[in-house]
Each structure stands twice: as C-alpha cells, then as structure tokens.
Scaffold this motif. Structure first.
Motif: not given
Length: 75
Positions: A16-34
């Motif tokens: 769960i902690e790893a998922l939270d970190v993943w969802h806050e990562s710059p890569l995931f944020k860029e994916y969301q932005h797209i």
C-alpha cells in the motif's frame, strides 16, 4: 510489476505504501496529465502523441506501459 507483487506477498502494508509513492511520482503525474489533457480536449491518444507531445515528454509506448501496469495494481 514484479516489485509490487513481491511487496504484496511480503507485506500488504508495504505494498500500500509503494502504491501511494507510485501515485505521487513524477512519472505517474505525467501519465495523469496526458489522460486529463486528452479528455479535456476531446482528442484521441493518437492525436495527442502526434500533435501535442513534446520531445521531453512521455512517449506513447511509455504511456501504454503504465496503462498495462495499472491494470495489475489495486488497493
């Protein structure tokens, strides 16, 4: 994907902690932005990657790799 699976097998709390970190990562944020941009502009992903994408942004293959990864991740 394998790291998430290993964490889940080792400790659900670490997973769960790893998922939270993943969802806050710059890569995931860029994916969301797209994804947000495509929906907001009413265009296809193909249009985005051929017309809007800049050289320093995520590539189409990377975007779809994240889509596949996210299919396997859940709380």
């Amino acid at each position: 994907k394998q790291k998430f699976v290993m964490l889940k097998n080792e400790s659900y709390l670490l997973y769960i902690e790893a998922l939270d970190v993943w969802h806050e990562s710059p890569l995931f944020k860029e994916y969301q932005h797209i994804a947000y941009t495509v929906l907001q502009k009413g265009i296809t992903l193909e249009q985005y990657f051929s017309e809007i994408q800049k050289d320093d942004m995520m590539k189409k293959e990377e975007f779809f790799a994240i889509v596949e990864l996210n299919k396997h991740l859940s709380y």
